[in-house]
Motif scaffolding. Structure first.
Motif, PDB file in Angstrom:
ATOM      1  N   ARG A   7     -12.012   5.540  -5.625  1.00 39.49           N
ATOM      2  CA  ARG A   7     -13.127   4.603  -5.817  1.00 39.49           C
ATOM      3  C   ARG A   7     -13.508   3.938  -4.498  1.00 39.49           C
ATOM      4  O   ARG A   7     -14.699   3.779  -4.196  1.00 39.49           O
ATOM      5  CB  ARG A   7     -12.723   3.546  -6.846  1.00 39.49           C
ATOM      6  CG  ARG A   7     -13.819   2.535  -7.164  1.00 39.49           C
ATOM      7  CD  ARG A   7     -13.294   1.474  -8.112  1.00 39.49           C
ATOM      8  NE  ARG A   7     -14.273   0.430  -8.345  1.00 39.49           N
ATOM      9  CZ  ARG A   7     -13.977  -0.745  -8.900  1.00 39.49           C
ATOM     10  NH1 ARG A   7     -12.722  -1.000  -9.291  1.00 39.49           N
ATOM     11  NH2 ARG A   7     -14.918  -1.655  -9.080  1.00 39.49           N
ATOM     12  N   ARG A   8     -12.523   3.592  -3.701  1.00 38.73           N
ATOM     13  CA  ARG A   8     -12.800   2.955  -2.414  1.00 38.73           C
ATOM     14  C   ARG A   8     -13.535   3.919  -1.491  1.00 38.73           C
ATOM     15  O   ARG A   8     -14.452   3.520  -0.755  1.00 38.73           O
ATOM     16  CB  ARG A   8     -11.484   2.475  -1.783  1.00 38.73           C
ATOM     17  CG  ARG A   8     -10.738   1.492  -2.640  1.00 38.73           C
ATOM     18  CD  ARG A   8      -9.358   1.153  -2.116  1.00 38.73           C
ATOM     19  NE  ARG A   8      -9.394   0.038  -1.202  1.00 38.73           N
ATOM     20  CZ  ARG A   8      -8.390  -0.809  -1.014  1.00 38.73           C
ATOM     21  NH1 ARG A   8      -7.275  -0.658  -1.710  1.00 38.73           N
ATOM     22  NH2 ARG A   8      -8.493  -1.790  -0.163  1.00 38.73           N
ATOM     23  N   THR A   9     -13.143   5.175  -1.525  1.00 34.85           N
ATOM     24  CA  THR A   9     -13.804   6.186  -0.701  1.00 34.85           C
ATOM     25  C   THR A   9     -15.254   6.375  -1.143  1.00 34.85           C
ATOM     26  O   THR A   9     -16.162   6.482  -0.307  1.00 34.85           O
ATOM     27  CB  THR A   9     -13.047   7.525  -0.782  1.00 34.85           C
ATOM     28  OG1 THR A   9     -11.705   7.333  -0.322  1.00 34.85           O
ATOM     29  CG2 THR A   9     -13.725   8.584   0.064  1.00 34.85           C
ATOM     30  N   GLU A  10     -15.461   6.419  -2.468  1.00 36.90           N
ATOM     31  CA  GLU A  10     -16.834   6.542  -2.987  1.00 36.90           C
ATOM     32  C   GLU A  10     -17.716   5.406  -2.488  1.00 36.90           C
ATOM     33  O   GLU A  10     -18.844   5.623  -2.022  1.00 36.90           O
ATOM     34  CB  GLU A  10     -16.808   6.513  -4.519  1.00 36.90           C
ATOM     35  CG  GLU A  10     -18.199   6.499  -5.155  1.00 36.90           C
ATOM     36  CD  GLU A  10     -18.240   5.741  -6.470  1.00 36.90           C
ATOM     37  OE1 GLU A  10     -19.339   5.259  -6.834  1.00 36.90           O
ATOM     38  OE2 GLU A  10     -17.192   5.625  -7.136  1.00 36.90           O
ATOM     39  N   ILE A  11     -17.202   4.176  -2.559  1.00 38.36           N
ATOM     40  CA  ILE A  11     -17.989   3.011  -2.157  1.00 38.36           C
ATOM     41  C   ILE A  11     -18.291   3.053  -0.661  1.00 38.36           C
ATOM     42  O   ILE A  11     -19.443   2.847  -0.238  1.00 38.36           O
ATOM     43  CB  ILE A  11     -17.244   1.708  -2.525  1.00 38.36           C
ATOM     44  CG1 ILE A  11     -17.138   1.579  -4.047  1.00 38.36           C
ATOM     45  CG2 ILE A  11     -17.965   0.490  -1.940  1.00 38.36           C
ATOM     46  CD1 ILE A  11     -16.178   0.503  -4.510  1.00 38.36           C
TER      47      ILE A  11
ATOM     48  N   SER B  29      -8.565   0.733   2.434  1.00 36.73           N
ATOM     49  CA  SER B  29      -7.201   0.216   2.546  1.00 36.73           C
ATOM     50  C   SER B  29      -6.761   0.268   4.005  1.00 36.73           C
ATOM     51  O   SER B  29      -7.275   1.062   4.792  1.00 36.73           O
ATOM     52  CB  SER B  29      -6.243   1.041   1.677  1.00 36.73           C
ATOM     53  OG  SER B  29      -6.083   2.349   2.210  1.00 36.73           O
ATOM     54  N   THR B  30      -5.803  -0.585   4.380  1.00 36.69           N
ATOM     55  CA  THR B  30      -5.404  -0.668   5.791  1.00 36.69           C
ATOM     56  C   THR B  30      -4.767   0.632   6.277  1.00 36.69           C
ATOM     57  O   THR B  30      -4.986   1.051   7.408  1.00 36.69           O
ATOM     58  CB  THR B  30      -4.431  -1.842   6.013  1.00 36.69           C
ATOM     59  OG1 THR B  30      -3.246  -1.650   5.225  1.00 36.69           O
ATOM     60  CG2 THR B  30      -5.082  -3.152   5.627  1.00 36.69           C
TER      61      THR B  30
ATOM     62  N   GLU C 220      -5.268  -8.730  -1.471  1.00 37.17           N
ATOM     63  CA  GLU C 220      -5.988  -9.074  -2.696  1.00 37.17           C
ATOM     64  C   GLU C 220      -6.932  -7.948  -3.112  1.00 37.17           C
ATOM     65  O   GLU C 220      -7.061  -7.627  -4.300  1.00 37.17           O
ATOM     66  CB  GLU C 220      -6.774 -10.373  -2.495  1.00 37.17           C
ATOM     67  CG  GLU C 220      -5.893 -11.610  -2.431  1.00 37.17           C
ATOM     68  CD  GLU C 220      -6.673 -12.862  -2.097  1.00 37.17           C
ATOM     69  OE1 GLU C 220      -6.299 -13.927  -2.611  1.00 37.17           O
ATOM     70  OE2 GLU C 220      -7.651 -12.778  -1.333  1.00 37.17           O
ATOM     71  N   LEU C 221      -7.600  -7.337  -2.143  1.00 36.59           N
ATOM     72  CA  LEU C 221      -8.481  -6.211  -2.443  1.00 36.59           C
ATOM     73  C   LEU C 221      -7.679  -5.027  -2.982  1.00 36.59           C
ATOM     74  O   LEU C 221      -8.119  -4.334  -3.910  1.00 36.59           O
ATOM     75  CB  LEU C 221      -9.262  -5.802  -1.193  1.00 36.59           C
ATOM     76  CG  LEU C 221     -10.327  -6.793  -0.726  1.00 36.59           C
ATOM     77  CD1 LEU C 221     -10.877  -6.387   0.635  1.00 36.59           C
ATOM     78  CD2 LEU C 221     -11.471  -6.881  -1.737  1.00 36.59           C
ATOM     79  N   ASP C 222      -6.484  -4.808  -2.408  1.00 41.51           N
ATOM     80  CA  ASP C 222      -5.606  -3.745  -2.922  1.00 41.51           C
ATOM     81  C   ASP C 222      -5.303  -3.964  -4.404  1.00 41.51           C
ATOM     82  O   ASP C 222      -5.367  -3.034  -5.223  1.00 41.51           O
ATOM     83  CB  ASP C 222      -4.291  -3.721  -2.139  1.00 41.51           C
ATOM     84  CG  ASP C 222      -4.461  -3.212  -0.722  1.00 41.51           C
ATOM     85  OD1 ASP C 222      -5.452  -2.515  -0.470  1.00 41.51           O
ATOM     86  OD2 ASP C 222      -3.593  -3.513   0.118  1.00 41.51           O
TER      87      ASP C 222
ATOM     88  N   GLU D 264       0.826  -1.208   0.000  1.00 40.69           N
ATOM     89  CA  GLU D 264       0.000   0.000   0.000  1.00 40.69           C
ATOM     90  C   GLU D 264       0.863   1.263   0.000  1.00 40.69           C
ATOM     91  O   GLU D 264       0.509   2.264  -0.620  1.00 40.69           O
ATOM     92  CB  GLU D 264      -0.953  -0.010   1.195  1.00 40.69           C
ATOM     93  CG  GLU D 264      -2.031  -1.079   1.079  1.00 40.69           C
ATOM     94  CD  GLU D 264      -3.081  -0.977   2.173  1.00 40.69           C
ATOM     95  OE1 GLU D 264      -2.977  -0.070   3.017  1.00 40.69           O
ATOM     96  OE2 GLU D 264      -4.008  -1.810   2.179  1.00 40.69           O
ATOM     97  N   LYS D 265       1.998   1.207   0.691  1.00 41.40           N
ATOM     98  CA  LYS D 265       2.920   2.347   0.665  1.00 41.40           C
ATOM     99  C   LYS D 265       3.472   2.557  -0.737  1.00 41.40           C
ATOM    100  O   LYS D 265       3.688   3.692  -1.183  1.00 41.40           O
ATOM    101  CB  LYS D 265       4.060   2.130   1.660  1.00 41.40           C
ATOM    102  CG  LYS D 265       3.646   2.306   3.114  1.00 41.40           C
ATOM    103  CD  LYS D 265       4.722   1.813   4.066  1.00 41.40           C
ATOM    104  CE  LYS D 265       5.974   2.657   3.991  1.00 41.40           C
ATOM    105  NZ  LYS D 265       6.995   2.212   4.977  1.00 41.40           N
TER     106      LYS D 265
END
Length: 502
Positions: A284-288, A411-412, A481-483, A265-266
Motif C-alpha cells: 500500500r505504501r508503494t502504491e501511494i 518505511s525507513t 507511528e506511520l508504521d 520495521e524489521k
C-alpha cells in the motif's frame, strides 16, 4: 537494554510532537543547512531538462541537429524531439535504480560524491556532440547521476531533520528544481538572439558551475544517522546526530527512537529488497508513493515542459513565447515558496487534493479555449495565461508536496527503494509523454494546440478520485507511528484523527 531504548524512544516521540517550528530550527540548524546543500544538486536536473525543449526553437540548434524543411531553414523532426526527451528520462530511470541498490550499501554521502564526479565527466558529451545521435547518448549519460540526485536528496532531507521540519526540507527539493528551470529560462532568453553555436553551447557549459563546489561542501557533510543505525553503526549514528543538532537536543533519546523504529520495521518486514516493497503493508505504501509522483505527470505538467513550443503553437510571437517561458518558472518559484506557508497550516493531503482539483479545472479551461476559432486573436494570450496559472497552482501544491509525501509514506528501511520505484514510475510516464507530447502539439502531426487540455483534464479528474480515497495524511506523525497505522490498515481518510495507544 531494550527497556531503556523503549523509554527513550517514547520521550523522543513526545518531543517530536511538542516541537514547534522555531524549536526545530533552533535545535537543528545544521541539519537544515546540510539538507539544503544536498538538495541543491537537483538544480542541475531542473536546469538541463529545461534546455532541450527550448533549444528546438533556436535557429543555430536547429541547423546543427535538425533537418532542412520545405518552407526553408531547419527544424528538429518530431522523432528526434521524442528521442532526445526520452533519452534523458531513460538515463534518469537507470540512475534511480542504481541509487536504490547502491545508496543503502555506500551511504548517502559517498553516493552523492560519486554522482557529482560522474556528472562532471558526462557533461562533456552533450557539449561536444557533433550530431543528434551523440547528443542523445550524452543526455542518457547525464540522466544517470540526475536520477541519483532526484531520489537521494528527498530521502536525505527526510532523515536528518525532525518531524516539524520534514515537510519544508523535502519540498525544498521542488524549489531547487524550479530554480534550475528559472536559471535555464533566463539564460535561454538572454541567448535567443545569438545565431552561432554558442547560443546553445554556453547553456550546456554552465552546467559545470555546480559539481565542484557541491563536491567540496558534501565532503564535510554528516552521513544520515538513520542509515548508520540500519547498518548497525550506532556510535557513528550518535556522532552524526550531534553534528546535525545542537547541544540542547537529547541525542541519546533521538538515536533510541531510530533504533526502536528500525527494529519494529524489521519485526514486521525483515527484507530490504525491491521485492519487499510489494509485500504486506509496504504494498500500500508503494502504491501511494508511486501514484503521488505519477500524478505530477498525469495532472498535465508535460505541457509546461514544452511551454515555449506550446506558446508558439498557440499563436504567440517567438519573443513573447520566450518571455512567458521565463515567467512560468518565476510563477513556479513563488508558488513553491508560498507552499511552505500552506504546510504550516494545512495537511499534505488537503493541499495535494485541492491543488489537483484546481489543476484539473485549469486543464479543462485550456481545452475548451482550444475549441474557439483560430481567428480570435485573444485566445493565444488567454490560453497562455491559464497555463501560467496552472504552473503556479502546480508548484504551490502538487509539485512540492509530492516530495514530502513520498519521503514520509515510505518505511525507513525501504525508503531509498520506495522512492526509487516511485520516481521510476514517474520516469516511465515521462518517457511516454516525451514520445507523445511533440506529436500532440506538432502542426505536422495531431496539431491539438490548446485542445490538449481536454486530454489532460480528463486524466486529472481520474487522479482526483484516486487521491480522495487513497491518499492518507502523514503530517505530524513520526515514522514509527506511520508504521503502526499502515500495519493496522487504517483507512486513508482516518489517518489525521487516528489515535495510537502508547
Amino acid at each position: 537494554m531494550w527497556k531503556d531504548i523503549n523509554e527513550k524512544s517514547k520521550k523522543a516521540t513526545e518531543m517530536e510532537h511538542t516541537m514547534s517550528l522555531w524549536d526545530g530550527l533552533r535545535s537543528y540548524p545544521k541539519a537544515v543547512g546540510w539538507s539544503l546543500v544536498v538538495s541543491t544538486a537537483i538544480i542541475m536536473e531542473g536546469y538541463d531538462t529545461t534546455l532541450l525543449g527550448s533549444f528546438y526553437a533556436y535557429p543555430a540548434f536547429q541547423e546543427k541537429y535538425g533537418e532542412p524543411v520545405a518552407s526553408g531553414g531547419y527544424a528538429i523532426p518530431a522523432r528526434w524531439q521524442t528521442a532526445l526527451g526520452m533519452g534523458t528520462n531513460i538515463g534518469v530511470l537507470i540512475g534511480v535504480f542504481i541509487n536504490g541498490f547502491l545508496t543503502e550499501r555506500l551511504g548517502y554521502k559517498r553516493m552523492m560524491l560519486y554522482s557529482l564526479a560522474a556528472i562532471s565527466a558526462c557533461i562533456f558529451v552533450p557539449f561536444f556532440s557533433p550530431n543528434a545521435p551523440a547528443l542523445l547518448i550524452g543526455q542518457i549519460m547525464c540522466g544517470v547521476p540526475w536520477g541519483v540526485f532526484s531520489t537521494l536528496a528527498p530521502a536525505y532531507a527526510s532523515e536528518v531533520c525532525p518531524v516539524v521540519l520534514r515537510g519544508y526540507l523535502t519540498t525544498y527539493v521542488n524549489l531547487c528544481w524550479v530554480i534550475g528551470q528559472l536559471i535555464a529560462a533566463g539564460v535561454l532568453d538572454g541567448l535567443q538572439t545569438r545565431t552561432d553555436e554558442w547560443s546553445y553551447k554556453i547553456p550546456f557549459a554552465l552546467q559545470w558551475m555546480w559539481p565542484l563546489p557541491l563536491f567540496i561542501a558534501i565532503c564535510f557533510a554528516p552521513e544520515s544517522p538513520w542509515w548508520l543505525v540500519r547498518r548497525g553503526r550506532v556510535n557513528d549514528a550518535t556522532r552524526a546526530q550531534k553534528r546535525l543538532s545542537n547541544y540542547s537536543t537529547n541525542i541519546d533519546e533521538v538515536v533510541a527512537m531510530m533504533i526502536h523504529t528500525n527494529e519494529y520495521e524489521k519485526a514486521i518486514s525483515e527484507g530490504t529488497s525491491y521485492l519487499d516493497c510489494f509485500k504486506g503493508s509496504n504494498l500500500r505504501r508503494t502504491e501511494i508513493c508511486c501514484m503521488v509522483w505519477c500524478i505530477q505527470n498525469l495532472s498535465g505538467s508535460p505541457i509546461a515542459s514544452y511551454a515555449t513550443y506550446f506558446f508558439l503553437q498557440a499563436g504567440l510571437a517567438s519573443s513573447n513565447a520566450f518571455a512567458l517561458n521565463v515567467s512560468q518558472y518565476a510563477f513556479g518559484f513563488v508558488g513553491t515558496v508560498l507552499s511552505w506557508f500552506l504546510l504550516t497550516r494545512f495537511g499534505r493531503r488537503t493541499i495535494y487534493l485541492n491543488g489537483l482539483c484546481v489543476c484539473c479545472v485549469l486543464m479543462f479551461l485550456i481545452g475548451f479555449l482550444g475549441l474557439a476559432p483560430a481567428s480570435n486573436t485573444s485566445i493565444p494570450w488567454a490560453t497562455s495565461g491559464l497555463l501560467l496559472a496552472f504552473v503556479f497552482v502546480y508548484d504551490l501544491t502538487i509539485g512540492p508536496v509530492c516530495y514530502a509525501l513520498v519521503s514520509e509514506i515510505s518505511s525507513t528501511r525501504l525508503r531509498g527503494k520506495s522512492i526509487g520505484l516511485a520516481r521510476n514510475f514517474y520516469n516511465i510516464l515521462s518517457i511516454c509523454f516525451s514520445a507523445s507530447t511533440p506529436y500532440m502539439l506538432n502542426p505536422d502531426a495531431l496539431d491539438w494546440k490548446g485542445k490538449v487540455g481536454l486530454f489532460w483534464g480528463s486524466i486529472s479528474f481520474l487522479c482526483v478520485i484516486w487521491t480522495y480515497f487513497r491518499l492518507p495524511e502523514p503530517k505530524g506523525r513520526t515514522y514509527e507511528e506511520l508504521d503502526i497505522m499502515f500495519e493496522n490498515n487504517v483507512p486513508a481518510r482516518q489517518f489525521k484523527s487516528y489515535k495510537i495507544e502508547k
